[in-house]
Write a protein that holds these residues in place. Structure first.
Motif, PDB file in Angstrom:
ATOM      1  N   VAL A  21       0.839  -1.198   0.000  1.00 37.63           N
ATOM      2  CA  VAL A  21       0.000   0.000   0.000  1.00 37.63           C
ATOM      3  C   VAL A  21       0.872   1.247   0.000  1.00 37.63           C
ATOM      4  O   VAL A  21       0.607   2.218  -0.713  1.00 37.63           O
ATOM      5  CB  VAL A  21      -0.937   0.003   1.226  1.00 37.63           C
ATOM      6  CG1 VAL A  21      -1.682   1.331   1.333  1.00 37.63           C
ATOM      7  CG2 VAL A  21      -1.924  -1.162   1.145  1.00 37.63           C
ATOM      8  N   VAL A  22       1.932   1.213   0.774  1.00 34.26           N
ATOM      9  CA  VAL A  22       2.815   2.375   0.910  1.00 34.26           C
ATOM     10  C   VAL A  22       3.597   2.631  -0.370  1.00 34.26           C
ATOM     11  O   VAL A  22       3.821   3.784  -0.755  1.00 34.26           O
ATOM     12  CB  VAL A  22       3.762   2.173   2.108  1.00 34.26           C
ATOM     13  CG1 VAL A  22       4.864   3.230   2.113  1.00 34.26           C
ATOM     14  CG2 VAL A  22       2.982   2.213   3.413  1.00 34.26           C
ATOM     15  N   LEU A  23       3.997   1.552  -1.053  1.00 36.76           N
ATOM     16  CA  LEU A  23       4.852   1.715  -2.233  1.00 36.76           C
ATOM     17  C   LEU A  23       4.251   2.648  -3.281  1.00 36.76           C
ATOM     18  O   LEU A  23       4.937   3.570  -3.755  1.00 36.76           O
ATOM     19  CB  LEU A  23       5.162   0.342  -2.837  1.00 36.76           C
ATOM     20  CG  LEU A  23       6.221   0.323  -3.941  1.00 36.76           C
ATOM     21  CD1 LEU A  23       7.561   0.852  -3.425  1.00 36.76           C
ATOM     22  CD2 LEU A  23       6.383  -1.090  -4.502  1.00 36.76           C
ATOM     23  N   PRO A  24       2.978   2.505  -3.677  1.00 35.93           N
ATOM     24  CA  PRO A  24       2.427   3.435  -4.673  1.00 35.93           C
ATOM     25  C   PRO A  24       2.271   4.868  -4.159  1.00 35.93           C
ATOM     26  O   PRO A  24       2.096   5.786  -4.953  1.00 35.93           O
ATOM     27  CB  PRO A  24       1.052   2.834  -4.994  1.00 35.93           C
ATOM     28  CG  PRO A  24       1.080   1.441  -4.482  1.00 35.93           C
ATOM     29  CD  PRO A  24       2.021   1.444  -3.330  1.00 35.93           C
ATOM     30  N   LEU A  25       2.332   5.048  -2.840  1.00 31.11           N
ATOM     31  CA  LEU A  25       2.146   6.369  -2.241  1.00 31.11           C
ATOM     32  C   LEU A  25       3.472   7.001  -1.821  1.00 31.11           C
ATOM     33  O   LEU A  25       3.487   8.024  -1.138  1.00 31.11           O
ATOM     34  CB  LEU A  25       1.234   6.257  -1.010  1.00 31.11           C
ATOM     35  CG  LEU A  25      -0.170   5.709  -1.258  1.00 31.11           C
ATOM     36  CD1 LEU A  25      -0.883   5.479   0.073  1.00 31.11           C
ATOM     37  CD2 LEU A  25      -0.979   6.647  -2.142  1.00 31.11           C
ATOM     38  N   PRO A 217      -3.965  -4.619  -2.498  1.00 28.59           N
ATOM     39  CA  PRO A 217      -3.294  -3.395  -2.060  1.00 28.59           C
ATOM     40  C   PRO A 217      -3.554  -2.192  -2.955  1.00 28.59           C
ATOM     41  O   PRO A 217      -3.564  -1.057  -2.468  1.00 28.59           O
ATOM     42  CB  PRO A 217      -1.812  -3.784  -2.046  1.00 28.59           C
ATOM     43  CG  PRO A 217      -1.705  -4.953  -2.969  1.00 28.59           C
ATOM     44  CD  PRO A 217      -2.993  -5.682  -2.818  1.00 28.59           C
ATOM     45  N   LYS A 218      -3.740  -2.411  -4.247  1.00 26.43           N
ATOM     46  CA  LYS A 218      -3.993  -1.272  -5.132  1.00 26.43           C
ATOM     47  C   LYS A 218      -5.277  -0.549  -4.737  1.00 26.43           C
ATOM     48  O   LYS A 218      -5.324   0.692  -4.709  1.00 26.43           O
ATOM     49  CB  LYS A 218      -4.079  -1.709  -6.593  1.00 26.43           C
ATOM     50  CG  LYS A 218      -4.280  -0.530  -7.549  1.00 26.43           C
ATOM     51  CD  LYS A 218      -4.395  -0.958  -8.985  1.00 26.43           C
ATOM     52  CE  LYS A 218      -4.478   0.269  -9.916  1.00 26.43           C
ATOM     53  NZ  LYS A 218      -5.573   1.198  -9.543  1.00 26.43           N
ATOM     54  N   ALA A 219      -6.323  -1.319  -4.423  1.00 30.06           N
ATOM     55  CA  ALA A 219      -7.583  -0.691  -4.009  1.00 30.06           C
ATOM     56  C   ALA A 219      -7.405   0.087  -2.715  1.00 30.06           C
ATOM     57  O   ALA A 219      -7.973   1.175  -2.547  1.00 30.06           O
ATOM     58  CB  ALA A 219      -8.669  -1.763  -3.855  1.00 30.06           C
ATOM     59  N   VAL A 220      -6.630  -0.462  -1.801  1.00 29.91           N
ATOM     60  CA  VAL A 220      -6.389   0.244  -0.537  1.00 29.91           C
ATOM     61  C   VAL A 220      -5.561   1.500  -0.783  1.00 29.91           C
ATOM     62  O   VAL A 220      -5.861   2.574  -0.227  1.00 29.91           O
ATOM     63  CB  VAL A 220      -5.704  -0.680   0.487  1.00 29.91           C
ATOM     64  CG1 VAL A 220      -5.453   0.083   1.793  1.00 29.91           C
ATOM     65  CG2 VAL A 220      -6.557  -1.918   0.764  1.00 29.91           C
ATOM     66  N   PHE A 224      -6.590   5.259   0.077  1.00 28.91           N
ATOM     67  CA  PHE A 224      -5.746   6.119   0.908  1.00 28.91           C
ATOM     68  C   PHE A 224      -5.459   7.440   0.211  1.00 28.91           C
ATOM     69  O   PHE A 224      -5.446   8.501   0.857  1.00 28.91           O
ATOM     70  CB  PHE A 224      -4.433   5.398   1.239  1.00 28.91           C
ATOM     71  CG  PHE A 224      -4.472   4.571   2.486  1.00 28.91           C
ATOM     72  CD1 PHE A 224      -5.646   3.993   2.926  1.00 28.91           C
ATOM     73  CD2 PHE A 224      -3.325   4.350   3.222  1.00 28.91           C
ATOM     74  CE1 PHE A 224      -5.685   3.223   4.078  1.00 28.91           C
ATOM     75  CE2 PHE A 224      -3.350   3.581   4.395  1.00 28.91           C
ATOM     76  CZ  PHE A 224      -4.528   3.017   4.808  1.00 28.91           C
ATOM     77  N   GLY A 225      -5.199   7.392  -1.088  1.00 28.85           N
ATOM     78  CA  GLY A 225      -4.935   8.630  -1.813  1.00 28.85           C
ATOM     79  C   GLY A 225      -6.121   9.584  -1.731  1.00 28.85           C
ATOM     80  O   GLY A 225      -5.949  10.791  -1.481  1.00 28.85           O
ATOM     81  N   ASN A 226      -7.314   9.071  -1.905  1.00 28.36           N
ATOM     82  CA  ASN A 226      -8.525   9.903  -1.816  1.00 28.36           C
ATOM     83  C   ASN A 226      -8.736  10.415  -0.398  1.00 28.36           C
ATOM     84  O   ASN A 226      -9.112  11.578  -0.184  1.00 28.36           O
ATOM     85  CB  ASN A 226      -9.733   9.100  -2.259  1.00 28.36           C
ATOM     86  CG  ASN A 226      -9.703   8.770  -3.740  1.00 28.36           C
ATOM     87  OD1 ASN A 226      -9.111   9.497  -4.540  1.00 28.36           O
ATOM     88  ND2 ASN A 226     -10.306   7.654  -4.113  1.00 28.36           N
ATOM     89  N   TRP A 227      -8.485   9.559   0.572  1.00 31.69           N
ATOM     90  CA  TRP A 227      -8.669   9.912   1.984  1.00 31.69           C
ATOM     91  C   TRP A 227      -7.703  11.015   2.413  1.00 31.69           C
ATOM     92  O   TRP A 227      -8.110  12.008   3.035  1.00 31.69           O
ATOM     93  CB  TRP A 227      -8.463   8.631   2.811  1.00 31.69           C
ATOM     94  CG  TRP A 227      -8.188   8.762   4.259  1.00 31.69           C
ATOM     95  CD1 TRP A 227      -9.001   9.313   5.214  1.00 31.69           C
ATOM     96  CD2 TRP A 227      -7.031   8.287   4.958  1.00 31.69           C
ATOM     97  NE1 TRP A 227      -8.418   9.204   6.451  1.00 31.69           N
ATOM     98  CE2 TRP A 227      -7.211   8.585   6.323  1.00 31.69           C
ATOM     99  CE3 TRP A 227      -5.872   7.628   4.556  1.00 31.69           C
ATOM    100  CZ2 TRP A 227      -6.267   8.247   7.290  1.00 31.69           C
ATOM    101  CZ3 TRP A 227      -4.927   7.291   5.512  1.00 31.69           C
ATOM    102  CH2 TRP A 227      -5.126   7.609   6.866  1.00 31.69           C
TER     103      TRP A 227
END
Length: 230
Positions: A21-25, A217-220, A224-227
């Motif tokens: 989850v953290v990696l794409p962010l 994880p992509k959905a999460v 997270f990005g939207n949140w």
């Protein structure tokens, strides 16, 4: 400027729970994964996390991590900018769940830790993910943490308070997420929280059970990005 985010793992989970989850962010967040292995109370876990955390931070917890997140909201609500509660509940355990936890502790004390941790897998991941490398990664997390951490964490979970009275007082943008196949903390518990927290959005993660951060994880990460943009 990166957004500080404190990530709270679930029972027998470590930083691997959050890795994908953290990696794409990585260009937007500065993550800190809390160590929830050292205390036998949710209050102690929260205090230790706060001592290590930045002055202000977004906060995300999964399962047991959600219990700790709600305790942090009681201890230091002014330090939290955003709150995410994934596959967790504001309710205390039922009598049945409490008895199951006590039996798990007893079995581990009898030297059956590997058997206990493996027996948890069918309730942690979706059926399609059993007997896969992902399930083995979940088991590997449990073995890294070990039996002493398991006992402390289960004792903390058993002693946690009912957080439902506190939900209406949450004042920050809140994400409530749940795997669509979660049997441990099913959809209705997420919906109960979302109906009470004033600024909550609920997201249902497809093709995942109790560990959507590993199963989808992509959905999460998208949620997270939207949140965090709120």
């Amino acid at each position: 400027m990166l957004t500080p985010i404190v990530l709270l793992p679930g029972l027998l989970c470590d930083a691997r729970l959050w890795r994908d989850v953290v990696l794409p962010l990585r260009d937007t967040v500065a993550p800190m994964v809390a160590d929830l292995t050292l205390d036998d109370s949710v209050a102690g876990m929260a205090s230790r996390t706060l001592a290590a955390a930045p002055p202000k931070f977004a906060l995300a917890g999964l399962s047991m991590g959600g219990y700790v997140a709600l305790e942090i909201m009681r201890q230091a609500p002014d330090r939290v900018t955003h709150l995410a509660l994934l596959d967790t509940s504001a309710r205390p355990d039922s009598d049945e769940r409490r008895e199951a936890r006590r039996k798990g502790i007893e079995n581990v004390k009898l030297g059956k830790f590997i058997g206990v941790s493996r027996s948890l897998l069918p309730s942690l991941v979706a059926k399609r993910n059993l007997n896969t490398p992902l399930a083995e990664e979940v088991q590997a997390m449990a073995e890294r943490l070990g039996q002493d951490a398991y006992i402390r964490q289960q004792q903390a979970i058993l002693g946690r308070p009912d957080s439902r009275p506190d939900l209406a007082g949450v004042k920050v943008p809140t994400l409530i997420g749940v795997g669509t196949e979660d049997v441990l903390t099913p959809m209705e518990l997420a919906e109960e929280m979302a109906a009470t927290v004033p600024h909550a959005d609920i997201v249902r993660f497809a093709k995942s059970a109790h560990l959507p951060t590993m199963e989808n994880p992509k959905a999460v990460a998208d949620a997270f990005g939207n949140w965090l943009a709120r």
